[in-house]
Design a protein around this motif. Structure first.
Motif, PDB file in Angstrom:
ATOM      1  N   HIS A 196     -23.716  50.596  27.245  1.00 25.90           N
ATOM      2  CA  HIS A 196     -24.085  51.968  26.909  1.00 25.90           C
ATOM      3  C   HIS A 196     -25.596  52.141  26.819  1.00 25.90           C
ATOM      4  CE1 HIS A 196     -19.995  51.273  25.342  1.00 25.90           C
ATOM      5  NE2 HIS A 196     -19.775  52.392  26.002  1.00 25.90           N
ATOM      6  N   GLY A 197     -26.325  51.305  27.586  1.00 24.61           N
ATOM      7  CA  GLY A 197     -27.779  51.419  27.611  1.00 24.61           C
ATOM      8  C   GLY A 197     -28.359  51.296  26.214  1.00 24.61           C
ATOM      9  N   PRO A 198     -29.237  52.221  25.828  1.00 24.73           N
ATOM     10  CA  PRO A 198     -29.897  52.131  24.526  1.00 24.73           C
ATOM     11  C   PRO A 198     -29.050  52.628  23.352  1.00 24.73           C
ATOM     12  CG  PRO A 198     -30.690  54.051  25.693  1.00 24.73           C
ATOM     13  CD  PRO A 198     -29.761  53.320  26.649  1.00 24.73           C
ATOM     14  N   SER A 199     -27.839  53.077  23.627  1.00 30.35           N
ATOM     15  CA  SER A 199     -27.008  53.650  22.562  1.00 30.35           C
ATOM     16  C   SER A 199     -26.221  52.582  21.807  1.00 30.35           C
ATOM     17  CB  SER A 199     -26.022  54.666  23.142  1.00 30.35           C
ATOM     18  OG  SER A 199     -26.711  55.727  23.758  1.00 30.35           O
ATOM     19  N   SER A 200     -26.165  52.750  20.507  1.00 28.45           N
ATOM     20  CA  SER A 200     -25.262  51.994  19.643  1.00 28.45           C
ATOM     21  C   SER A 200     -24.033  52.864  19.456  1.00 28.45           C
ATOM     22  CB  SER A 200     -25.895  51.746  18.272  1.00 28.45           C
ATOM     23  OG  SER A 200     -27.036  50.949  18.383  1.00 28.45           O
ATOM     24  N   GLY A 201     -22.989  52.303  18.887  1.00 29.15           N
ATOM     25  CA  GLY A 201     -21.819  53.143  18.691  1.00 29.15           C
ATOM     26  C   GLY A 201     -20.781  52.563  17.771  1.00 29.15           C
ATOM     27  N   VAL A 202     -19.838  53.424  17.479  1.00 29.60           N
ATOM     28  CA  VAL A 202     -18.642  53.072  16.717  1.00 29.60           C
ATOM     29  C   VAL A 202     -17.488  53.718  17.454  1.00 29.60           C
ATOM     30  CG1 VAL A 202     -17.451  53.243  14.506  1.00 29.60           C
ATOM     31  CG2 VAL A 202     -19.944  53.168  14.542  1.00 29.60           C
ATOM     32  N   TRP A 203     -16.406  52.963  17.669  1.00 32.34           N
ATOM     33  CA  TRP A 203     -15.227  53.563  18.284  1.00 32.34           C
ATOM     34  C   TRP A 203     -13.981  53.068  17.592  1.00 32.34           C
ATOM     35  CZ3 TRP A 203     -11.628  51.145  21.795  1.00 32.34           C
ATOM     36  CH2 TRP A 203     -11.929  49.837  22.156  1.00 32.34           C
ATOM     37  N   THR A 204     -12.939  53.880  17.694  1.00 25.16           N
ATOM     38  CA  THR A 204     -11.668  53.536  17.070  1.00 25.16           C
ATOM     39  C   THR A 204     -10.533  54.009  17.964  1.00 25.16           C
ATOM     40  OG1 THR A 204     -10.397  53.652  15.006  1.00 25.16           O
ATOM     41  CG2 THR A 204     -11.425  55.682  15.736  1.00 25.16           C
ATOM     42  N   VAL A 205      -9.410  53.355  17.842  1.00 27.24           N
ATOM     43  CA  VAL A 205      -8.200  53.771  18.548  1.00 27.24           C
ATOM     44  C   VAL A 205      -7.446  54.723  17.632  1.00 27.24           C
ATOM     45  CG1 VAL A 205      -6.052  52.999  19.610  1.00 27.24           C
ATOM     46  CG2 VAL A 205      -8.122  51.607  19.829  1.00 27.24           C
ATOM     47  N   LEU A 206      -7.128  55.895  18.153  1.00 27.85           N
ATOM     48  CA  LEU A 206      -6.393  56.899  17.373  1.00 27.85           C
ATOM     49  C   LEU A 206      -4.889  56.776  17.570  1.00 27.85           C
ATOM     50  CD1 LEU A 206      -8.667  59.970  18.170  1.00 27.85           C
ATOM     51  CD2 LEU A 206      -8.682  58.571  16.092  1.00 27.85           C
ATOM     52  N   GLU A 207      -4.480  56.493  18.792  1.00 28.46           N
ATOM     53  CA  GLU A 207      -3.060  56.333  19.131  1.00 28.46           C
ATOM     54  C   GLU A 207      -2.939  55.241  20.182  1.00 28.46           C
ATOM     55  OE1 GLU A 207      -1.619  60.086  20.615  1.00 28.46           O
ATOM     56  OE2 GLU A 207      -1.553  60.980  18.624  1.00 28.46           O
ATOM     57  N   GLY A 208      -1.851  54.493  20.125  1.00 29.79           N
ATOM     58  CA  GLY A 208      -1.598  53.466  21.125  1.00 29.79           C
ATOM     59  C   GLY A 208      -2.379  52.192  20.863  1.00 29.79           C
ATOM     60  N   THR A 209      -2.552  51.406  21.920  1.00 33.68           N
ATOM     61  CA  THR A 209      -3.271  50.136  21.851  1.00 33.68           C
ATOM     62  C   THR A 209      -4.183  50.019  23.065  1.00 33.68           C
ATOM     63  OG1 THR A 209      -1.392  49.077  20.743  1.00 33.68           O
ATOM     64  CG2 THR A 209      -3.007  47.620  21.755  1.00 33.68           C
ATOM     65  N   LEU A 210      -5.419  49.620  22.825  1.00 33.79           N
ATOM     66  CA  LEU A 210      -6.365  49.352  23.904  1.00 33.79           C
ATOM     67  C   LEU A 210      -6.805  47.901  23.800  1.00 33.79           C
ATOM     68  CD1 LEU A 210      -8.534  52.591  23.721  1.00 33.79           C
ATOM     69  CD2 LEU A 210      -6.886  51.971  25.494  1.00 33.79           C
ATOM     70  N   THR A 211      -7.178  47.321  24.926  1.00 35.60           N
ATOM     71  CA  THR A 211      -7.661  45.942  24.949  1.00 35.60           C
ATOM     72  C   THR A 211      -9.125  45.960  25.341  1.00 35.60           C
ATOM     73  OG1 THR A 211      -5.473  45.167  25.585  1.00 35.60           O
ATOM     74  CG2 THR A 211      -7.309  43.665  25.964  1.00 35.60           C
ATOM     75  N   GLU A 212      -9.952  45.272  24.541  1.00 37.63           N
ATOM     76  CA  GLU A 212     -11.378  45.163  24.839  1.00 37.63           C
ATOM     77  C   GLU A 212     -11.663  43.751  25.317  1.00 37.63           C
ATOM     78  OE1 GLU A 212     -15.665  46.112  22.834  1.00 37.63           O
ATOM     79  OE2 GLU A 212     -14.200  45.077  21.583  1.00 37.63           O
ATOM     80  N   HIS A 213     -12.319  43.658  26.470  1.00 38.27           N
ATOM     81  CA  HIS A 213     -12.738  42.367  27.033  1.00 38.27           C
ATOM     82  C   HIS A 213     -14.256  42.268  26.903  1.00 38.27           C
ATOM     83  CE1 HIS A 213      -8.790  41.831  28.888  1.00 38.27           C
ATOM     84  NE2 HIS A 213      -8.862  43.107  29.249  1.00 38.27           N
TER      85      HIS A 213
END
Length: 172
Positions: A87-104
């Motif tokens: 995300h270039g110079p951006s920091s962030g916070v993310w969350t899953v609201l529904e379902g399941t996601l996989t982060e690699h």
């Protein structure tokens, strides 16, 4: 003789405004951004009616902006993914609201179920995929607002390299 019961505060501490921090209108720290994500996630009425699914690509909608930050709502059908990116110079916070996601990431693979929250620093390289059988929805806050999303070549695992030889080596 002094005792705890002898301790008194002269006047009401709430009447001394210069001693109190005024509440911030917008988040400014990682903890405050994480709190914003939790607050928005808990308020389904703020996002649930906006969610759409697109069979050809991930759907996304900018939910909110503030001074220097953006909040995005994304939906993921089974099989949809982000591709390996940062995300270039951006920091962030993310969350899953529904379902399941996989982060690699370079550190491994992590399944993220609804309620799981992740914080990342600038230039954090990852790929997010819905490899479940049900749709998923996620919420992302970027600070500063997202201006770049450089894509990276797919990561080669050690097992793939071992099984397929030098043809599977990552590009340099």
């Amino acid at each position: 003789m002094n005792s705890d019961s002898d301790l008194q505060i002269a006047g009401d501490i709430l009447e001394v405004p210069h001693l109190l921090q005024s509440p911030r209108e917008h988040p400014a720290t990682v903890a405050e951004f994480a709190g914003l994500v939790r607050e928005l996630a808990a308020d389904r009425s703020a996002w649930e009616h906006l969610v759409r699914y697109d069979a050809t690509t991930r759907w996304y909608h900018r939910l909110r902006t503030g001074p220097g930050y953006e909040v995005w709502l994304l939906s993921w059908l089974p099989g949809q993914g982000s591709g390996r990116h940062d995300h270039g110079p951006s920091s962030g916070v993310w969350t899953v609201l529904e379902g399941t996601l996989t982060e690699h990431t370079a550190r491994g693979t992590r399944a993220m179920e609804a309620g799981t929250q992740r914080v990342f620093a600038p230039s954090h390289v990852h790929e997010v995929v819905n490899d479940a059988l049900e749709p998923a929805v996620s919420l992302h806050v970027y600070y500063p607002g997202l201006t770049q999303m450089p894509m990276h070549a797919p990561q080669c695992s050690a097992a793939a390299f071992r099984d397929h030889g030098a043809d599977a080596a990552p590009a340099r």
